[in-house]
Scaffold this motif. Structure first.
Motif, PDB file in Angstrom:
ATOM      1  N   GLN A 273      23.123 -48.540   4.518  1.00  7.20           N
ATOM      2  CA  GLN A 273      23.852 -48.361   3.272  1.00  7.20           C
ATOM      3  C   GLN A 273      25.294 -47.975   3.576  1.00  7.20           C
ATOM      4  OE1 GLN A 273      22.363 -45.214   0.777  1.00  7.20           O
ATOM      5  NE2 GLN A 273      23.455 -45.976  -1.006  1.00  7.20           N
ATOM      6  N   ASN A 274      26.225 -48.558   2.838  1.00  7.06           N
ATOM      7  CA  ASN A 274      27.646 -48.253   2.980  1.00  7.06           C
ATOM      8  C   ASN A 274      27.881 -46.842   2.441  1.00  7.06           C
ATOM      9  OD1 ASN A 274      30.429 -48.070   2.865  1.00  7.06           O
ATOM     10  ND2 ASN A 274      30.726 -50.076   1.941  1.00  7.06           N
ATOM     11  N   PRO A 275      28.300 -45.896   3.285  1.00  5.41           N
ATOM     12  CA  PRO A 275      28.491 -44.522   2.806  1.00  5.41           C
ATOM     13  C   PRO A 275      29.598 -44.389   1.766  1.00  5.41           C
ATOM     14  CG  PRO A 275      29.260 -44.743   5.073  1.00  5.41           C
ATOM     15  CD  PRO A 275      28.612 -46.045   4.696  1.00  5.41           C
ATOM     16  N   ALA A 276      30.477 -45.374   1.652  1.00  4.23           N
ATOM     17  CA  ALA A 276      31.544 -45.322   0.658  1.00  4.23           C
ATOM     18  C   ALA A 276      31.044 -45.613  -0.753  1.00  4.23           C
ATOM     19  CB  ALA A 276      32.652 -46.311   1.026  1.00  4.23           C
ATOM     20  N   PHE A 277      29.853 -46.199  -0.882  1.00  3.55           N
ATOM     21  CA  PHE A 277      29.309 -46.553  -2.189  1.00  3.55           C
ATOM     22  C   PHE A 277      27.917 -45.984  -2.341  1.00  3.55           C
ATOM     23  CE2 PHE A 277      32.352 -50.013  -1.440  1.00  3.55           C
ATOM     24  CZ  PHE A 277      33.131 -49.874  -2.573  1.00  3.55           C
ATOM     25  N   GLN A 278      27.787 -44.984  -3.190  1.00  5.41           N
ATOM     26  CA  GLN A 278      26.492 -44.380  -3.467  1.00  5.41           C
ATOM     27  C   GLN A 278      26.045 -44.784  -4.871  1.00  5.41           C
ATOM     28  OE1 GLN A 278      24.863 -42.671  -1.054  1.00  5.41           O
ATOM     29  NE2 GLN A 278      26.588 -43.117   0.275  1.00  5.41           N
ATOM     30  N   GLU A 279      26.213 -46.057  -5.205  1.00  4.57           N
ATOM     31  CA  GLU A 279      25.876 -46.487  -6.558  1.00  4.57           C
ATOM     32  C   GLU A 279      24.368 -46.540  -6.742  1.00  4.57           C
ATOM     33  OE1 GLU A 279      27.134 -50.411  -7.696  1.00  4.57           O
ATOM     34  OE2 GLU A 279      26.405 -51.266  -5.861  1.00  4.57           O
ATOM     35  N   ILE A 280      23.953 -46.190  -7.938  1.00  2.00           N
ATOM     36  CA  ILE A 280      22.527 -46.156  -8.246  1.00  2.00           C
ATOM     37  C   ILE A 280      22.316 -46.896  -9.559  1.00  2.00           C
ATOM     38  CG2 ILE A 280      20.566 -44.680  -8.806  1.00  2.00           C
ATOM     39  CD1 ILE A 280      21.972 -42.484  -7.144  1.00  2.00           C
ATOM     40  N   GLY A 281      21.406 -47.852  -9.553  1.00  2.56           N
ATOM     41  CA  GLY A 281      20.989 -48.507 -10.776  1.00  2.56           C
ATOM     42  C   GLY A 281      19.692 -47.865 -11.224  1.00  2.56           C
ATOM     43  N   CYS A 282      19.106 -48.368 -12.257  1.00  2.79           N
ATOM     44  CA  CYS A 282      17.858 -47.752 -12.707  1.00  2.79           C
ATOM     45  C   CYS A 282      16.696 -48.089 -11.774  1.00  2.79           C
ATOM     46  CB  CYS A 282      17.550 -48.115 -14.148  1.00  2.79           C
ATOM     47  SG  CYS A 282      17.033 -49.796 -14.432  1.00  2.79           S
ATOM     48  N   CYS A 283      16.757 -49.220 -11.079  1.00  3.03           N
ATOM     49  CA  CYS A 283      15.644 -49.633 -10.206  1.00  3.03           C
ATOM     50  C   CYS A 283      16.090 -49.930  -8.770  1.00  3.03           C
ATOM     51  CB  CYS A 283      14.960 -50.867 -10.778  1.00  3.03           C
ATOM     52  SG  CYS A 283      14.259 -50.603 -12.418  1.00  3.03           S
ATOM     53  N   GLY A 284      17.380 -49.875  -8.490  1.00  2.00           N
ATOM     54  CA  GLY A 284      17.910 -50.177  -7.164  1.00  2.00           C
ATOM     55  C   GLY A 284      19.409 -50.356  -7.244  1.00  2.00           C
ATOM     56  N   PRO A 285      20.067 -50.614  -6.122  1.00  2.05           N
ATOM     57  CA  PRO A 285      21.519 -50.778  -6.164  1.00  2.05           C
ATOM     58  C   PRO A 285      21.925 -52.045  -6.913  1.00  2.05           C
ATOM     59  CG  PRO A 285      20.685 -51.198  -3.951  1.00  2.05           C
ATOM     60  CD  PRO A 285      19.533 -50.722  -4.771  1.00  2.05           C
ATOM     61  N   PRO A 286      22.790 -51.909  -7.937  1.00  3.49           N
ATOM     62  CA  PRO A 286      23.209 -53.091  -8.685  1.00  3.49           C
ATOM     63  C   PRO A 286      24.268 -53.930  -7.987  1.00  3.49           C
ATOM     64  CG  PRO A 286      24.114 -51.119  -9.687  1.00  3.49           C
ATOM     65  CD  PRO A 286      23.235 -50.666  -8.558  1.00  3.49           C
ATOM     66  N   GLY A 287      24.970 -53.384  -6.997  1.00  2.00           N
ATOM     67  CA  GLY A 287      25.978 -54.154  -6.271  1.00  2.00           C
ATOM     68  C   GLY A 287      27.268 -54.362  -7.013  1.00  2.00           C
ATOM     69  N   ARG A 288      27.537 -53.559  -8.021  1.00  2.00           N
ATOM     70  CA  ARG A 288      28.725 -53.761  -8.847  1.00  2.00           C
ATOM     71  C   ARG A 288      29.979 -53.079  -8.333  1.00  2.00           C
ATOM     72  NH1 ARG A 288      25.851 -53.169 -14.733  1.00  2.00           N
ATOM     73  NH2 ARG A 288      24.767 -55.157 -14.624  1.00  2.00           N
ATOM     74  N   GLU A 289      29.846 -52.136  -7.418  1.00  2.00           N
ATOM     75  CA  GLU A 289      31.000 -51.371  -6.955  1.00  2.00           C
ATOM     76  C   GLU A 289      31.698 -52.007  -5.757  1.00  2.00           C
ATOM     77  OE1 GLU A 289      32.168 -48.773  -8.656  1.00  2.00           O
ATOM     78  OE2 GLU A 289      30.556 -49.171 -10.071  1.00  2.00           O
ATOM     79  N   GLY A 290      31.053 -52.970  -5.127  1.00  2.00           N
ATOM     80  CA  GLY A 290      31.621 -53.597  -3.941  1.00  2.00           C
ATOM     81  C   GLY A 290      30.583 -53.675  -2.851  1.00  2.00           C
ATOM     82  N   PRO A 291      30.941 -54.154  -1.675  1.00  2.00           N
ATOM     83  CA  PRO A 291      29.973 -54.304  -0.592  1.00  2.00           C
ATOM     84  C   PRO A 291      29.295 -52.967  -0.271  1.00  2.00           C
ATOM     85  CG  PRO A 291      31.979 -55.476  -0.077  1.00  2.00           C
ATOM     86  CD  PRO A 291      32.263 -54.649  -1.299  1.00  2.00           C
ATOM     87  N   ASN A 292      27.973 -52.944  -0.396  1.00  2.00           N
ATOM     88  CA  ASN A 292      27.215 -51.704  -0.240  1.00  2.00           C
ATOM     89  C   ASN A 292      26.331 -51.683   1.008  1.00  2.00           C
ATOM     90  OD1 ASN A 292      25.164 -53.425  -1.032  1.00  2.00           O
ATOM     91  ND2 ASN A 292      24.925 -52.533  -3.064  1.00  2.00           N
ATOM     92  N   GLU A 293      26.520 -52.650   1.920  1.00  2.00           N
ATOM     93  CA  GLU A 293      25.747 -52.697   3.153  1.00  2.00           C
ATOM     94  C   GLU A 293      26.709 -52.838   4.337  1.00  2.00           C
ATOM     95  OE1 GLU A 293      21.994 -52.346   1.568  1.00  2.00           O
ATOM     96  OE2 GLU A 293      22.026 -53.268   3.546  1.00  2.00           O
ATOM     97  N   VAL A 294      26.392 -52.124   5.424  1.00  2.00           N
ATOM     98  CA  VAL A 294      27.211 -52.181   6.640  1.00  2.00           C
ATOM     99  C   VAL A 294      26.345 -52.597   7.819  1.00  2.00           C
ATOM    100  CG1 VAL A 294      28.846 -50.431   5.799  1.00  2.00           C
ATOM    101  CG2 VAL A 294      26.872 -49.726   7.178  1.00  2.00           C
ATOM    102  N   CYS A 295      26.993 -53.061   8.868  1.00  2.00           N
ATOM    103  CA  CYS A 295      26.304 -53.397  10.117  1.00  2.00           C
ATOM    104  C   CYS A 295      25.648 -52.121  10.642  1.00  2.00           C
ATOM    105  CB  CYS A 295      27.311 -53.938  11.126  1.00  2.00           C
ATOM    106  SG  CYS A 295      26.652 -54.165  12.792  1.00  2.00           S
ATOM    107  N   GLY A 296      24.376 -52.213  10.975  1.00  2.00           N
ATOM    108  CA  GLY A 296      23.654 -51.066  11.486  1.00  2.00           C
ATOM    109  C   GLY A 296      24.125 -50.619  12.848  1.00  2.00           C
ATOM    110  N   ALA A 297      24.820 -51.491  13.582  1.00  2.00           N
ATOM    111  CA  ALA A 297      25.287 -51.155  14.929  1.00  2.00           C
ATOM    112  C   ALA A 297      26.667 -50.509  14.932  1.00  2.00           C
ATOM    113  CB  ALA A 297      25.299 -52.406  15.808  1.00  2.00           C
ATOM    114  N   CYS A 298      27.613 -51.069  14.162  1.00  2.00           N
ATOM    115  CA  CYS A 298      28.990 -50.570  14.252  1.00  2.00           C
ATOM    116  C   CYS A 298      29.546 -50.008  12.950  1.00  2.00           C
ATOM    117  CB  CYS A 298      29.920 -51.663  14.776  1.00  2.00           C
ATOM    118  SG  CYS A 298      30.289 -52.976  13.582  1.00  2.00           S
ATOM    119  N   GLY A 299      28.856 -50.218  11.825  1.00  2.00           N
ATOM    120  CA  GLY A 299      29.322 -49.687  10.549  1.00  2.00           C
ATOM    121  C   GLY A 299      30.317 -50.554   9.816  1.00  2.00           C
ATOM    122  N   ALA A 300      30.585 -51.755  10.312  1.00  2.00           N
ATOM    123  CA  ALA A 300      31.506 -52.658   9.609  1.00  2.00           C
ATOM    124  C   ALA A 300      30.889 -53.092   8.280  1.00  2.00           C
ATOM    125  CB  ALA A 300      31.809 -53.883  10.466  1.00  2.00           C
TER     126      ALA A 300
END
Length: 165
Positions: free
Chosen positions: A111-138
């Motif tokens: 999970q992208n630490p810059a976006f802690q968005e919460i939908g009612c059932c999961g992340p809605p993806g409305r705030e911007g890219p919410n996933e990062v590379c698990g190895a380097c954080g990009a």
């Protein structure tokens, strides 16, 4: 078969995938719980596949030029009201994102630490890219997993490289 790799560090971001010639139609959703108990639509992409989405996807969202327009913010998603005026918002996000089944990224993304968005059932993806590379954080992708929109992961085209396996 291909995998998507992080441009920043080369780490693998997906399970092996087969390219589909086009994005499948997004499935209808009746609001009921799925087999896993979650309330979200069925996944757009079959497991083990990916496709290029030519439409704008995700943030930023801008006012639609026609205040009477009543479409979705981006294909497969719910409408979004304009908090600053009449009418609805539409995606002005990246085009040509690579769309995969969210389960095909398990263990490769965080999970992208810059976006802690919460939908009612999961992340809605409305705030911007919410996933990062698990190895380097990009920053690499947006997971859409709320009941108000599609169930799919969109990789930013400039953040990933397709590699044959």
């Amino acid at each position: 078969m291909n995998v998507l790799n992080c441009v920043a560090c080369g780490a693998r971001l997906t399970e092996p995938l087969r390219l589909l010639p086009e994005l499948p139609a997004r499935p209808e959703y009746d609001g009921s719980r799925g087999a896993d108990g979650a309330r979200r639509p069925p996944a757009t992409m079959p497991r083990g596949t990916y496709a290029v989405d030519p439409e704008a996807c995700g943030a930023p969202y801008v006012p639609h030029p026609d205040p009477e327009w009543t479409g979705a913010a981006h294909p497969g998603n719910a409408w979004m009201g304009d908090p600053d005026g009449p009418g609805l918002l539409v995606s002005a996000g990246p085009r040509d994102t690579l769309v995969v089944h969210p389960e095909d990224t398990r263990g490769h993304l965080a999970q992208n630490p810059a976006f802690q968005e919460i939908g009612c059932c999961g992340p809605p993806g409305r705030e911007g890219p919410n996933e990062v590379c698990g190895a380097c954080g990009a920053v690499v992708a947006t997971l859409f997993a709320d009941c108000t929109g599609p169930y799919e992961t969109h990789f930013l085209p400039d953040a990933v490289r397709v590699s044959a396996v």
